[in-house]
Design an enzyme around this catalytic site. Structure first.
Site, PDB file in Angstrom:
ATOM      1  N   PRO A   2       0.831  -1.197   0.000  1.00 22.21           N
ATOM      2  CA  PRO A   2       0.000   0.000   0.000  1.00 22.21           C
ATOM      3  C   PRO A   2       0.872   1.257   0.000  1.00 22.21           C
ATOM      4  CG  PRO A   2      -0.770  -1.525   1.666  1.00 22.21           C
ATOM      5  CD  PRO A   2       0.550  -2.037   1.161  1.00 22.21           C
ATOM      6  N   LYS A  34      -3.750  -4.456   6.391  1.00 23.69           N
ATOM      7  CA  LYS A  34      -2.437  -4.962   5.986  1.00 23.69           C
ATOM      8  C   LYS A  34      -1.399  -4.542   7.014  1.00 23.69           C
ATOM      9  CE  LYS A  34      -3.536  -5.294   1.161  1.00 23.69           C
ATOM     10  NZ  LYS A  34      -3.070  -5.231  -0.196  1.00 23.69           N
TER      11      LYS A  34
END
Length: 114
Positions: A2, A34
């Site tokens: 990300p 995440k």
């Protein structure tokens, strides 16, 4: 992988930058579920940026993540706009956010791709 890129015309004091980046990193990790160890935050402050014909505080964000859940982008938008309003006094109506979910073979890391 990300990645959050935050570009703003607000000049951010160098002493305040690490805390903002840390908060943004935690926010992205929580939103996407995440590990934060995979999150990258890029902060570009004091940039030339005109939005709606004015140079009032504004921001452009890019949030990229593999398997980005498109159905949740309104939630992500609210969370990121709240972050900017709280941290930089940028109103949500002065923020654009681009969401992207690149294919795994088009995102590289550690001498390979995902």
């Amino acid at each position: 992988m990300p990645t959050l890129r935050l570009l703003t015309n607000v000049e951010i004091d160098p002493a305040s930058r690490p805390a903002l980046m840390a908060r943004a990193s935690r926010t992205v990790a929580e939103l996407l579920g995440k590990p934060e160890s995979y999150v990258m935050v890029i902060l570009e402050s004091g940039r030339d940026l005109l939005f709606g014909g004015t140079a009032d505080p504004a921001a452009y964000l890019e949030l990229k993540s593999l398997n980005l859940p498109e159905a949740r982008t309104p939630e992500f938008s609210r969370a990121l706009c709240t972050l900017l309003a709280d941290s930089l006094a940028i109103p949500p109506e002065r923020v654009y956010i681009e969401f992207a979910a690149p294919p795994r073979h088009l995102f590289g890391w550690n001498n390979a791709t995902f």
